[in-house]
Motif scaffolding. Sequence first.
Motif, PDB file in Angstrom:
ATOM      1  N   GLU A 190       0.839  -1.202   0.000  1.00 17.89           N
ATOM      2  CA  GLU A 190       0.000   0.000   0.000  1.00 17.89           C
ATOM      3  C   GLU A 190       0.875   1.253   0.000  1.00 17.89           C
ATOM      4  OE1 GLU A 190      -0.341  -2.612   1.909  1.00 17.89           O
ATOM      5  OE2 GLU A 190      -2.440  -3.257   1.981  1.00 17.89           O
ATOM      6  N   LYS A 191       0.289   2.357  -0.439  1.00 22.19           N
ATOM      7  CA  LYS A 191       1.095   3.572  -0.646  1.00 22.19           C
ATOM      8  C   LYS A 191       1.595   4.189   0.662  1.00 22.19           C
ATOM      9  CE  LYS A 191      -1.092   4.721  -5.047  1.00 22.19           C
ATOM     10  NZ  LYS A 191      -2.041   3.583  -5.115  1.00 22.19           N
ATOM     11  N   THR A 192       0.819   4.026   1.735  1.00 20.56           N
ATOM     12  CA  THR A 192       1.163   4.726   2.988  1.00 20.56           C
ATOM     13  C   THR A 192       1.064   3.780   4.179  1.00 20.56           C
ATOM     14  OG1 THR A 192       0.304   6.798   2.079  1.00 20.56           O
ATOM     15  CG2 THR A 192       0.463   6.670   4.464  1.00 20.56           C
ATOM     16  N   LEU A 193       1.963   3.976   5.123  1.00 27.38           N
ATOM     17  CA  LEU A 193       1.889   3.246   6.389  1.00 27.38           C
ATOM     18  C   LEU A 193       1.749   4.284   7.503  1.00 27.38           C
ATOM     19  CD1 LEU A 193       2.171   0.205   7.204  1.00 27.38           C
ATOM     20  CD2 LEU A 193       4.488   0.764   7.928  1.00 27.38           C
ATOM     21  N   LEU A 194       0.739   4.102   8.356  1.00 30.27           N
ATOM     22  CA  LEU A 194       0.561   5.002   9.508  1.00 30.27           C
ATOM     23  C   LEU A 194       0.959   4.254  10.776  1.00 30.27           C
ATOM     24  CD1 LEU A 194      -3.023   6.527   8.894  1.00 30.27           C
ATOM     25  CD2 LEU A 194      -0.804   7.464   8.218  1.00 30.27           C
ATOM     26  N   LEU A 195       1.795   4.875  11.592  1.00 29.49           N
ATOM     27  CA  LEU A 195       2.102   4.326  12.912  1.00 29.49           C
ATOM     28  C   LEU A 195       1.448   5.249  13.935  1.00 29.49           C
ATOM     29  CD1 LEU A 195       5.950   3.581  12.601  1.00 29.49           C
ATOM     30  CD2 LEU A 195       4.021   2.143  11.913  1.00 29.49           C
ATOM     31  N   ALA A 196       0.502   4.726  14.677  1.00 25.89           N
ATOM     32  CA  ALA A 196      -0.194   5.545  15.683  1.00 25.89           C
ATOM     33  C   ALA A 196       0.319   5.131  17.063  1.00 25.89           C
ATOM     34  CB  ALA A 196      -1.696   5.334  15.580  1.00 25.89           C
ATOM     35  N   LEU A 197       0.846   6.099  17.817  1.00 25.56           N
ATOM     36  CA  LEU A 197       1.507   5.807  19.102  1.00 25.56           C
ATOM     37  C   LEU A 197       0.592   6.169  20.261  1.00 25.56           C
ATOM     38  CD1 LEU A 197       4.939   7.523  18.355  1.00 25.56           C
ATOM     39  CD2 LEU A 197       4.223   5.211  17.772  1.00 25.56           C
ATOM     40  N   TRP A 198       0.451   5.204  21.151  1.00 26.21           N
ATOM     41  CA  TRP A 198      -0.314   5.441  22.391  1.00 26.21           C
ATOM     42  C   TRP A 198       0.720   5.480  23.511  1.00 26.21           C
ATOM     43  CZ3 TRP A 198      -5.890   5.063  22.143  1.00 26.21           C
ATOM     44  CH2 TRP A 198      -6.526   5.364  23.354  1.00 26.21           C
ATOM     45  N   THR A 199       0.814   6.572  24.237  1.00 20.71           N
ATOM     46  CA  THR A 199       1.841   6.679  25.282  1.00 20.71           C
ATOM     47  C   THR A 199       1.190   6.602  26.664  1.00 20.71           C
ATOM     48  OG1 THR A 199       1.693   9.095  25.235  1.00 20.71           O
ATOM     49  CG2 THR A 199       3.351   8.093  23.827  1.00 20.71           C
ATOM     50  N   TYR A 200       2.004   6.294  27.653  1.00 22.29           N
ATOM     51  CA  TYR A 200       1.482   6.218  29.031  1.00 22.29           C
ATOM     52  C   TYR A 200       2.604   6.526  30.009  1.00 22.29           C
ATOM     53  CZ  TYR A 200       3.764   1.626  29.192  1.00 22.29           C
ATOM     54  OH  TYR A 200       4.690   0.612  29.145  1.00 22.29           O
ATOM     55  N   ALA A 201       2.213   6.957  31.211  1.00 21.13           N
ATOM     56  CA  ALA A 201       3.208   7.203  32.273  1.00 21.13           C
ATOM     57  C   ALA A 201       3.287   5.959  33.143  1.00 21.13           C
ATOM     58  CB  ALA A 201       2.770   8.392  33.122  1.00 21.13           C
ATOM     59  N   MET A 202       4.508   5.606  33.530  1.00 26.29           N
ATOM     60  CA  MET A 202       4.650   4.453  34.416  1.00 26.29           C
ATOM     61  C   MET A 202       4.235   4.831  35.833  1.00 26.29           C
ATOM     62  SD  MET A 202       5.194   1.390  34.433  1.00 26.29           S
ATOM     63  CE  MET A 202       5.325   0.161  35.707  1.00 26.29           C
ATOM     64  N   GLU A 203       3.689   3.848  36.553  1.00 31.15           N
ATOM     65  CA  GLU A 203       3.256   4.108  37.931  1.00 31.15           C
ATOM     66  C   GLU A 203       4.455   4.487  38.801  1.00 31.15           C
ATOM     67  OE1 GLU A 203       2.191   0.149  38.776  1.00 31.15           O
ATOM     68  OE2 GLU A 203       0.227   0.286  37.858  1.00 31.15           O
ATOM     69  N   LYS A 204       4.254   5.489  39.686  1.00 31.06           N
ATOM     70  CA  LYS A 204       5.326   5.831  40.639  1.00 31.06           C
ATOM     71  C   LYS A 204       5.623   4.621  41.517  1.00 31.06           C
ATOM     72  CE  LYS A 204       3.237   9.607  41.789  1.00 31.06           C
ATOM     73  NZ  LYS A 204       2.590  10.765  42.205  1.00 31.06           N
ATOM     74  N   GLN A 205       4.550   3.986  41.956  1.00 29.80           N
ATOM     75  CA  GLN A 205       4.708   2.781  42.767  1.00 29.80           C
ATOM     76  C   GLN A 205       3.452   1.942  42.619  1.00 29.80           C
ATOM     77  OE1 GLN A 205       5.201   3.491  46.923  1.00 29.80           O
ATOM     78  NE2 GLN A 205       5.967   1.440  47.284  1.00 29.80           N
ATOM     79  N   HIS A 206       3.611   0.655  42.377  1.00 31.45           N
ATOM     80  CA  HIS A 206       2.387  -0.134  42.255  1.00 31.45           C
ATOM     81  C   HIS A 206       1.967  -0.675  43.618  1.00 31.45           C
ATOM     82  CE1 HIS A 206       5.246  -3.570  41.521  1.00 31.45           C
ATOM     83  NE2 HIS A 206       4.372  -4.199  42.255  1.00 31.45           N
ATOM     84  N   ALA A 207       0.655  -0.891  43.757  1.00 33.43           N
ATOM     85  CA  ALA A 207       0.118  -1.380  45.025  1.00 33.43           C
ATOM     86  C   ALA A 207       0.696  -2.765  45.303  1.00 33.43           C
ATOM     87  CB  ALA A 207      -1.403  -1.437  44.938  1.00 33.43           C
ATOM     88  N   LYS A 208       1.073  -3.006  46.546  1.00 31.12           N
ATOM     89  CA  LYS A 208       1.742  -4.264  46.901  1.00 31.12           C
ATOM     90  C   LYS A 208       0.754  -5.289  47.454  1.00 31.12           C
ATOM     91  CE  LYS A 208       6.116  -3.077  46.264  1.00 31.12           C
ATOM     92  NZ  LYS A 208       6.906  -3.743  45.246  1.00 31.12           N
ATOM     93  N   GLY A 209       1.183  -6.522  47.475  1.00 31.94           N
ATOM     94  CA  GLY A 209       0.467  -7.553  48.222  1.00 31.94           C
ATOM     95  C   GLY A 209      -0.525  -8.354  47.403  1.00 31.94           C
ATOM     96  N   GLU A 210      -0.848  -7.918  46.182  1.00 37.08           N
ATOM     97  CA  GLU A 210      -1.789  -8.673  45.368  1.00 37.08           C
ATOM     98  C   GLU A 210      -1.134  -8.983  44.029  1.00 37.08           C
ATOM     99  OE1 GLU A 210      -4.417  -9.936  46.615  1.00 37.08           O
ATOM    100  OE2 GLU A 210      -4.705  -8.758  48.432  1.00 37.08           O
ATOM    101  N   ALA A 211      -1.930  -9.214  42.997  1.00 34.49           N
ATOM    102  CA  ALA A 211      -1.369  -9.582  41.687  1.00 34.49           C
ATOM    103  C   ALA A 211      -1.316  -8.332  40.806  1.00 34.49           C
ATOM    104  CB  ALA A 211      -2.248 -10.651  41.054  1.00 34.49           C
ATOM    105  N   TRP A 212      -0.134  -8.038  40.306  1.00 31.38           N
ATOM    106  CA  TRP A 212       0.087  -6.774  39.595  1.00 31.38           C
ATOM    107  C   TRP A 212       0.000  -6.962  38.083  1.00 31.38           C
ATOM    108  CZ3 TRP A 212       4.787  -5.220  36.827  1.00 31.38           C
ATOM    109  CH2 TRP A 212       4.805  -3.859  36.487  1.00 31.38           C
ATOM    110  N   ILE A 213      -0.617  -5.983  37.425  1.00 32.18           N
ATOM    111  CA  ILE A 213      -0.668  -5.980  35.956  1.00 32.18           C
ATOM    112  C   ILE A 213       0.018  -4.715  35.466  1.00 32.18           C
ATOM    113  CG2 ILE A 213      -2.167  -5.922  33.925  1.00 32.18           C
ATOM    114  CD1 ILE A 213      -4.246  -7.486  35.529  1.00 32.18           C
ATOM    115  N   HIS A 214       1.044  -4.864  34.642  1.00 28.31           N
ATOM    116  CA  HIS A 214       1.785  -3.721  34.099  1.00 28.31           C
ATOM    117  C   HIS A 214       0.832  -2.823  33.296  1.00 28.31           C
ATOM    118  CE1 HIS A 214       4.693  -1.479  31.715  1.00 28.31           C
ATOM    119  NE2 HIS A 214       5.677  -1.995  32.436  1.00 28.31           N
TER     120      HIS A 214
END
Length: 288
Positions: A27-51
């Motif tokens: 195809e003539k064009t390729l689009l790359l669409a970027l979704w950005t996010y900030a990393m957690e300062k600290q994740h909650a402890k003691g349970e199961a963590w999801i990045h």
Amino acid sequence: MDMIAKLLDKGFARVIVLDGPSCGVEEKTLLLALWTYAMEKQHAKGEAWIHPYYGISHHAYQAARAFVEECQATGLPVALRDDVRLKPIFARLPGFSQGRNTLSYIEGIGSRFYVKTFAVDLPMEPTHQLEAENHALHCGDCRRCMEACPTGAIAEDGFHMERCIRYWMMPGKPVPEDIRASMGDRLIGCDECQKCCPHNPEAAGEPGMTVPLLRLLTEHKQMVEELKPVIGVNLTLPNRLLAQSCMIAGCSGREDLLPALEALTEHPSEAVREHAAWAAKCIRNKQI
Ligand code: SF4
Ligand code: SF4
């Protein structure tokens, strides 16, 4: 609204327009669409963590599908192209670089982003041109991620995929014992080689997603249904999620989880049975 404005309106932070054939697509064009996010300062402890990456990637996937449906409804020749290999494109894209941890980085953003790729069979003015040569690694003398990796996956001779925790997350089969013990509270994702990297900004996000470990073990089907809309079907395949939950239960050392783990040693899935038995042994022997 043009296509780029539509993507930004759906939540993507930036759109890169490239000449399609120079990126290996017809195809003539390729689009790359970027979704950005900030990393957690600290994740909650003691349970199961999801990045946080896994929540935002699911969100971006849904936004991308809606974009394609809207474009196609108005006759625009746009298709989602998850088959395009991005690493070789990033290696020659101005403003992009790569680290020893094999991750791609964007100047000013770092490695905290997710990309959706679209092929458009219309000519569009490129925002970037690929450079002739691949960029060198951006690391210089830095060795921080090699030191931070809990399983020694990043070494002088390169990246060893089979040592990386992410490679062993929910593979659907029993995980080697030395890797199990390094899972910590990670239900999905590992951030050690990103948070130590000087090419990433300071973590600035609020604590994100954790899931109660006891519910993962005892109300498994209900948890799968609750997680599906948040992280998608592929990461909530029932027995894989349960086997991963058993591993991190073993790493938690929590005695209140023992009855649930013992019950799971009779489970039909080999990975669940083996991880549950290992986890129960670790907790009883205070091994981790
Ligand atoms: S994701 Fe985790 S285990 Fe994998 S290389 Fe990075 S620090 Fe090591
Ligand atoms: S932590 Fe250091 S060695 Fe690792 S990717 Fe970042 S700059 Fe490179």
